[in-house]
Design a protein around this motif. Structure first.
Motif, PDB file in Angstrom:
ATOM      1  N   GLN A  11       0.828  -1.208   0.000  1.00 12.16           N
ATOM      2  CA  GLN A  11       0.000   0.000   0.000  1.00 12.16           C
ATOM      3  C   GLN A  11       0.863   1.260   0.000  1.00 12.16           C
ATOM      4  OE1 GLN A  11      -3.209   0.058  -0.568  1.00 12.16           O
ATOM      5  NE2 GLN A  11      -3.250  -2.184  -0.617  1.00 12.16           N
ATOM      6  N   ARG A  12       1.959   1.244   0.741  1.00  9.72           N
ATOM      7  CA  ARG A  12       2.848   2.412   0.772  1.00  9.72           C
ATOM      8  C   ARG A  12       3.498   2.627  -0.590  1.00  9.72           C
ATOM      9  NH1 ARG A  12       5.556   0.978   4.760  1.00  9.72           N
ATOM     10  NH2 ARG A  12       7.569   0.347   3.894  1.00  9.72           N
ATOM     11  N   LYS A  17       3.693   5.482  -6.050  1.00  9.19           N
ATOM     12  CA  LYS A  17       3.885   5.252  -7.489  1.00  9.19           C
ATOM     13  C   LYS A  17       2.630   5.503  -8.316  1.00  9.19           C
ATOM     14  CE  LYS A  17       8.132   4.257  -6.959  1.00  9.19           C
ATOM     15  NZ  LYS A  17       8.248   5.161  -5.827  1.00  9.19           N
ATOM     16  N   GLY A  18       1.646   6.185  -7.737  1.00  6.92           N
ATOM     17  CA  GLY A  18       0.479   6.573  -8.525  1.00  6.92           C
ATOM     18  C   GLY A  18      -0.628   5.553  -8.576  1.00  6.92           C
ATOM     19  N   GLY A  19      -0.659   4.636  -7.609  1.00  4.71           N
ATOM     20  CA  GLY A  19      -1.737   3.660  -7.553  1.00  4.71           C
ATOM     21  C   GLY A  19      -1.279   2.247  -7.858  1.00  4.71           C
ATOM     22  N   ALA A  20      -2.154   1.298  -7.549  1.00  4.73           N
ATOM     23  CA  ALA A  20      -1.809  -0.120  -7.687  1.00  4.73           C
ATOM     24  C   ALA A  20      -1.531  -0.506  -9.136  1.00  4.73           C
ATOM     25  CB  ALA A  20      -2.938  -0.981  -7.121  1.00  4.73           C
ATOM     26  N   ALA A  21      -2.309   0.041 -10.088  1.00  6.99           N
ATOM     27  CA  ALA A  21      -2.123  -0.314 -11.498  1.00  6.99           C
ATOM     28  C   ALA A  21      -0.732   0.082 -11.984  1.00  6.99           C
ATOM     29  CB  ALA A  21      -3.201   0.338 -12.356  1.00  6.99           C
ATOM     30  N   SER A  22      -0.322   1.301 -11.632  1.00  4.16           N
ATOM     31  CA  SER A  22       1.013   1.764 -12.032  1.00  4.16           C
ATOM     32  C   SER A  22       2.104   0.957 -11.346  1.00  4.16           C
ATOM     33  CB  SER A  22       1.182   3.245 -11.687  1.00  4.16           C
ATOM     34  OG  SER A  22       0.291   4.044 -12.413  1.00  4.16           O
ATOM     35  N   LEU A  23       1.910   0.674 -10.065  1.00  2.00           N
ATOM     36  CA  LEU A  23       2.900  -0.097  -9.318  1.00  2.00           C
ATOM     37  C   LEU A  23       3.073  -1.487  -9.922  1.00  2.00           C
ATOM     38  CD1 LEU A  23       4.789  -0.607  -6.924  1.00  2.00           C
ATOM     39  CD2 LEU A  23       2.776  -1.242  -5.578  1.00  2.00           C
ATOM     40  N   ARG A 217      11.865  -5.157  -5.914  1.00  5.76           N
ATOM     41  CA  ARG A 217      11.462  -3.861  -6.466  1.00  5.76           C
ATOM     42  C   ARG A 217      10.449  -3.175  -5.558  1.00  5.76           C
ATOM     43  NH1 ARG A 217      11.271  -7.378 -11.056  1.00  5.76           N
ATOM     44  NH2 ARG A 217      13.010  -6.979 -12.487  1.00  5.76           N
ATOM     45  N   LEU A 218       9.515  -3.964  -5.034  1.00  4.71           N
ATOM     46  CA  LEU A 218       8.488  -3.396  -4.151  1.00  4.71           C
ATOM     47  C   LEU A 218       9.117  -2.730  -2.941  1.00  4.71           C
ATOM     48  CD1 LEU A 218       5.388  -3.219  -3.532  1.00  4.71           C
ATOM     49  CD2 LEU A 218       5.703  -5.286  -2.157  1.00  4.71           C
ATOM     50  N   ILE A 219      10.079  -3.405  -2.319  1.00  7.02           N
ATOM     51  CA  ILE A 219      10.754  -2.832  -1.160  1.00  7.02           C
ATOM     52  C   ILE A 219      11.441  -1.519  -1.534  1.00  7.02           C
ATOM     53  CG2 ILE A 219      12.612  -3.167   0.523  1.00  7.02           C
ATOM     54  CD1 ILE A 219      10.074  -4.812   1.022  1.00  7.02           C
ATOM     55  N   ALA A 220      12.099  -1.520  -2.697  1.00  6.60           N
ATOM     56  CA  ALA A 220      12.778  -0.299  -3.144  1.00  6.60           C
ATOM     57  C   ALA A 220      11.783   0.827  -3.389  1.00  6.60           C
ATOM     58  CB  ALA A 220      13.582  -0.584  -4.410  1.00  6.60           C
ATOM     59  N   ALA A 222       8.981   1.291  -2.018  1.00  5.71           N
ATOM     60  CA  ALA A 222       8.343   1.723  -0.777  1.00  5.71           C
ATOM     61  C   ALA A 222       9.318   2.435   0.147  1.00  5.71           C
ATOM     62  CB  ALA A 222       7.740   0.518  -0.052  1.00  5.71           C
ATOM     63  N   THR A 223      10.558   2.620  -0.316  1.00  2.00           N
ATOM     64  CA  THR A 223      11.639   3.121   0.547  1.00  2.00           C
ATOM     65  C   THR A 223      12.417   4.230  -0.148  1.00  2.00           C
ATOM     66  OG1 THR A 223      11.871   0.862   1.405  1.00  2.00           O
ATOM     67  CG2 THR A 223      13.669   2.399   1.888  1.00  2.00           C
ATOM     68  N   GLY A 224      12.986   5.123   0.625  1.00  2.00           N
ATOM     69  CA  GLY A 224      13.925   6.099   0.072  1.00  2.00           C
ATOM     70  C   GLY A 224      13.268   7.200  -0.725  1.00  2.00           C
ATOM     71  N   ASP A 225      14.037   7.774  -1.672  1.00  2.00           N
ATOM     72  CA  ASP A 225      13.606   8.952  -2.406  1.00  2.00           C
ATOM     73  C   ASP A 225      13.264   8.673  -3.862  1.00  2.00           C
ATOM     74  OD1 ASP A 225      14.041  10.563  -0.155  1.00  2.00           O
ATOM     75  OD2 ASP A 225      16.174  10.752  -0.629  1.00  2.00           O
ATOM     76  N   ASN A 226      13.074   7.412  -4.230  1.00  2.00           N
ATOM     77  CA  ASN A 226      12.808   7.089  -5.641  1.00  2.00           C
ATOM     78  C   ASN A 226      11.329   7.289  -5.967  1.00  2.00           C
ATOM     79  OD1 ASN A 226      11.599   4.099  -5.204  1.00  2.00           O
ATOM     80  ND2 ASN A 226      13.403   4.376  -3.938  1.00  2.00           N
ATOM     81  N   TYR A 227      10.919   8.527  -6.076  1.00  2.00           N
ATOM     82  CA  TYR A 227       9.507   8.836  -6.292  1.00  2.00           C
ATOM     83  C   TYR A 227       9.119   8.854  -7.776  1.00  2.00           C
ATOM     84  CZ  TYR A 227       8.850  10.012  -1.397  1.00  2.00           C
ATOM     85  OH  TYR A 227       8.758   9.954  -0.026  1.00  2.00           O
ATOM     86  N   MET A 228       9.810   8.084  -8.612  1.00  2.00           N
ATOM     87  CA  MET A 228       9.505   8.075 -10.030  1.00  2.00           C
ATOM     88  C   MET A 228       8.193   7.352 -10.291  1.00  2.00           C
ATOM     89  SD  MET A 228      11.672   5.696  -9.036  1.00  2.00           S
ATOM     90  CE  MET A 228      12.103   3.979  -9.192  1.00  2.00           C
ATOM     91  N   HIS A 229       7.541   7.760 -11.392  1.00  2.00           N
ATOM     92  CA  HIS A 229       6.327   7.111 -11.841  1.00  2.00           C
ATOM     93  C   HIS A 229       6.596   6.523 -13.218  1.00  2.00           C
ATOM     94  CE1 HIS A 229       3.711   8.666  -8.568  1.00  2.00           C
ATOM     95  NE2 HIS A 229       4.621   9.621  -8.562  1.00  2.00           N
ATOM     96  N   LEU A 230       5.576   6.044 -13.899  1.00  2.00           N
ATOM     97  CA  LEU A 230       5.787   5.364 -15.169  1.00  2.00           C
ATOM     98  C   LEU A 230       6.474   6.233 -16.198  1.00  2.00           C
ATOM     99  CD1 LEU A 230       2.491   3.326 -15.619  1.00  2.00           C
ATOM    100  CD2 LEU A 230       4.767   2.481 -15.033  1.00  2.00           C
TER     101      LEU A 230
END
Length: 237
Positions: A11-12, A17-23, A217-220, A222-230
């Motif tokens: 969920q985090r 990452k802009g929602g479950a579909a994007s994640l 990938r999920l852990i990454a 959900a962590t740190g400053d990698n706020y990139m989206h698609l």
């Protein structure tokens, strides 16, 4: 500290990452170990060798020169590489068409020996890798480190992932997560730290249907400053 539940991590990451579909798109494909036996052993030697040369070097330079490596080392044919005398290896290592690093060039023959040793057990190296259980992937890392050359740390793991073997990667974000949650406290490559991370991934796999690579990938994400989206994806795995 108690191990965080998979659903909380998911969920985090989805919120970031802009929602479950994007994640789910960012997480990539699931386990593909069943495809490994079709890969020829020369491709394993090529992948191991490429990651050895990429370690501590500019990856795009290695990528650009890799066709020259393929040509110089007989497309990484195991038998032909093993027949190369020391003088030929030295000569190849001084060729400007490849990256001139004799210590790394020597690993090509050493890792060919590792692959050949498995072939002598009546199966291909690809079959050996495919059958290795994912709940002990750190055991496979240890095998590559001990039996091969310069395949310790993340080098072996990145090689395996490039070939399609399901594995997690200890990226900066993944390491940061485990330290923040007091799951590891010492060196990241110590036996206790590796066991703790493997146990955590095994527990998460009991709670979901994601592969080790997807969980990594999920852990990454959900962590740190990698706020990139698609629209701006970088590899933070």
């Amino acid at each position: 500290m108690a191990l965080e539940k998979f659903d909380d991590i998911y969920q985090r990451a989805a919120a970031r990452k802009g929602g479950a579909a994007s994640l789910n798109i960012l997480l990539g494909p699931g386990k593909q170990d069943h495809l490994l036996p079709a890969i020829t052993d020369d491709r394993f030697l090529s992948a191991f060798s490429k990651k050895v040369f990429q370690s501590g070097f500019v990856w795009r330079v290695v990528e650009k020169k890799w066709p020259n490596f393929e040509e110089s080392f007989f497309n990484f044919n195991i038998e032909k590489v093993l027949m190369m005398p020391e003088e030929m290896m030295e000569r190849k290592a001084s060729d400007p068409k490849i990256i001139r690093n004799f210590n790394k060039v020597k690993t090509i023959k050493a890792n060919a020996h590792m692959i050949f040793d498995q072939q002598q057990q009546g199966h291909s190296f690809a079959e050996f890798i495919a059958k290795w259980p994912s709940n002990d992937i750190i055991g496979l890392w240890a095998y590559l480190k001990k039996q091969g050359q310069r395949l310790g740390g993340n080098t072996g793991a990145y090689s395996l992932r490039a070939l399609g073997k399901d594995t997690f990667i200890i990226s900066r974000d993944v390491e940061a997560y485990f330290r923040a949650h007091d799951i590891i406290t010492g060196g990241v490559q110590t036996k206790s730290s590796l066991n703790a991370m493997q146990t955590s991934f095994n527990d998460w796999q009991q709670q979901c249907d994601l592969s080790l690579g997807q969980l990594s990938r999920l852990i990454a994400y959900a962590t740190g400053d990698n706020y990139m989206h698609l629209e701006g994806v970088i590899d933070a795995r």
